[in-house]
Design a protein around this motif. Structure first.
Motif, PDB file in Angstrom:
ATOM      1  N   ILE A 140      -6.668 -16.415  44.208  1.00  0.00           N
ATOM      2  CA  ILE A 140      -6.467 -15.015  43.790  1.00  0.00           C
ATOM      3  C   ILE A 140      -7.096 -14.779  42.421  1.00  0.00           C
ATOM      4  O   ILE A 140      -7.691 -13.733  42.177  1.00  0.00           O
ATOM      5  N   GLY A 141      -7.014 -15.760  41.547  1.00  0.00           N
ATOM      6  CA  GLY A 141      -7.586 -15.625  40.216  1.00  0.00           C
ATOM      7  C   GLY A 141      -9.105 -15.565  40.205  1.00  0.00           C
ATOM      8  O   GLY A 141      -9.708 -15.055  39.255  1.00  0.00           O
ATOM      9  N   LEU A 142      -9.760 -16.072  41.241  1.00  0.00           N
ATOM     10  CA  LEU A 142     -11.217 -16.016  41.317  1.00  0.00           C
ATOM     11  C   LEU A 142     -11.736 -14.630  41.690  1.00  0.00           C
ATOM     12  O   LEU A 142     -12.888 -14.303  41.407  1.00  0.00           O
ATOM     13  N   LEU A 143     -10.903 -13.830  42.309  1.00  0.00           N
ATOM     14  CA  LEU A 143     -11.345 -12.502  42.743  1.00  0.00           C
ATOM     15  C   LEU A 143     -11.789 -11.608  41.578  1.00  0.00           C
ATOM     16  O   LEU A 143     -12.809 -10.922  41.699  1.00  0.00           O
ATOM     17  N   PRO A 144     -11.087 -11.575  40.438  1.00  0.00           N
ATOM     18  CA  PRO A 144     -11.603 -10.773  39.314  1.00  0.00           C
ATOM     19  C   PRO A 144     -12.965 -11.267  38.817  1.00  0.00           C
ATOM     20  O   PRO A 144     -13.802 -10.470  38.390  1.00  0.00           O
ATOM     21  N   ASP A 145     -13.201 -12.575  38.884  1.00  0.00           N
ATOM     22  CA  ASP A 145     -14.507 -13.101  38.494  1.00  0.00           C
ATOM     23  C   ASP A 145     -15.592 -12.601  39.448  1.00  0.00           C
ATOM     24  O   ASP A 145     -16.702 -12.276  39.025  1.00  0.00           O
TER      25      ASP A 145
ATOM     26  N   ASP B 249       3.835 -16.548  42.218  1.00  0.00           N
ATOM     27  CA  ASP B 249       4.665 -17.302  41.276  1.00  0.00           C
ATOM     28  C   ASP B 249       6.146 -17.171  41.605  1.00  0.00           C
ATOM     29  O   ASP B 249       6.901 -18.155  41.530  1.00  0.00           O
ATOM     30  N   LEU B 250       6.571 -15.982  42.002  1.00  0.00           N
ATOM     31  CA  LEU B 250       7.976 -15.775  42.390  1.00  0.00           C
ATOM     32  C   LEU B 250       8.323 -16.591  43.632  1.00  0.00           C
ATOM     33  O   LEU B 250       9.357 -17.266  43.669  1.00  0.00           O
TER      34      LEU B 250
ATOM     35  N   LEU C 128      -4.275  -7.465  42.165  1.00  0.00           N
ATOM     36  CA  LEU C 128      -4.419  -8.920  42.053  1.00  0.00           C
ATOM     37  C   LEU C 128      -3.392  -9.503  41.089  1.00  0.00           C
ATOM     38  O   LEU C 128      -2.856 -10.591  41.333  1.00  0.00           O
ATOM     39  N   SER C 129      -3.097  -8.792  40.017  1.00  0.00           N
ATOM     40  CA  SER C 129      -2.053  -9.241  39.090  1.00  0.00           C
ATOM     41  C   SER C 129      -0.699  -9.268  39.781  1.00  0.00           C
ATOM     42  O   SER C 129       0.086 -10.207  39.592  1.00  0.00           O
ATOM     43  N   LEU C 130      -0.438  -8.262  40.596  1.00  0.00           N
ATOM     44  CA  LEU C 130       0.802  -8.231  41.366  1.00  0.00           C
ATOM     45  C   LEU C 130       0.856  -9.397  42.348  1.00  0.00           C
ATOM     46  O   LEU C 130       1.899 -10.047  42.500  1.00  0.00           O
ATOM     47  N   ALA C 131      -0.267  -9.676  43.001  1.00  0.00           N
ATOM     48  CA  ALA C 131      -0.313 -10.795  43.953  1.00  0.00           C
ATOM     49  C   ALA C 131      -0.012 -12.117  43.248  1.00  0.00           C
ATOM     50  O   ALA C 131       0.716 -12.961  43.786  1.00  0.00           O
TER      51      ALA C 131
ATOM     52  N   ALA D 258      -7.415  -0.411  39.896  1.00  0.00           N
ATOM     53  CA  ALA D 258      -6.298  -0.560  40.836  1.00  0.00           C
ATOM     54  C   ALA D 258      -6.345  -1.933  41.498  1.00  0.00           C
ATOM     55  O   ALA D 258      -5.301  -2.559  41.714  1.00  0.00           O
ATOM     56  N   LEU D 259      -7.557  -2.419  41.803  1.00  0.00           N
ATOM     57  CA  LEU D 259      -7.674  -3.741  42.418  1.00  0.00           C
ATOM     58  C   LEU D 259      -7.251  -4.828  41.439  1.00  0.00           C
ATOM     59  O   LEU D 259      -6.591  -5.797  41.836  1.00  0.00           O
TER      60      LEU D 259
END
Length: 140
Positions: free
Chosen positions: A65-70, A105-106, A97-100, A92-93
């Motif tokens: 998920i963290g690679l998507l902003p890159d 983590d939850l 992604l931050s929400l995901a 918004a995306l």
């Protein structure tokens, strides 16, 4: 049943899960390494491998998920090459992604807490593929 440390195998199994939850990979690897090298109880060894696999699975999800902003940054840079005045940015995306990441983590926290609690009584929560992989890695 007691471990070589003199504590119950259930408590030592719970320590493996809680080390992954509260301590990170170094304490988890120390506990898992100790269990795999020094303990003979099959349930405890399986629990140690499962704790490691659960933590690795959630880390892989977070990295993915963290690679998507890159990727979005690369698209933005490419868009600016052809039209310097306009870039490609979707706020918004980014928030999605931050929400995901927060949800992953939850879920990781809840799963490790449940597994640690069950391990105190030498139980487990079935996790399908992770259980299969833990059995395959440990017992061939």
């Amino acid at each position: 049943m007691k471990s070589n440390l003199g504590i119950s195998v259930g408590l030592l199994g719970a320590v493996a899960y809680f080390a992954g939850l509260f301590g990170g990979y170094v304490p988890l690897l120390v506990v898992v390494g100790y269990i795999l090298l020094r303990e003979q109880n099959d349930w405890l060894r399986w629990t140690a491998v499962k704790a490691l696999l659960v933590c690795l699975t959630f880390s892989a999800l977070s990295v993915g998920i963290g690679l998507l902003p890159d990727l979005l940054g690369c698209i933005d840079t490419l868009a600016r090459v052809f039209n310097p005045m306009e870039g490609f940015s979707i706020n918004a995306l980014d928030r999605l992604l931050s929400l995901a990441l927060l949800v992953v983590d939850l879920v990781r926290t809840v799963v490790l807490l449940l597994l640690g609690g069950k391990a105190l009584h030498q139980g487990t929560v079935r996790l399908g593929k992770i259980d299969q992989n833990a059995s395959q890695e440990l017992f061939g």
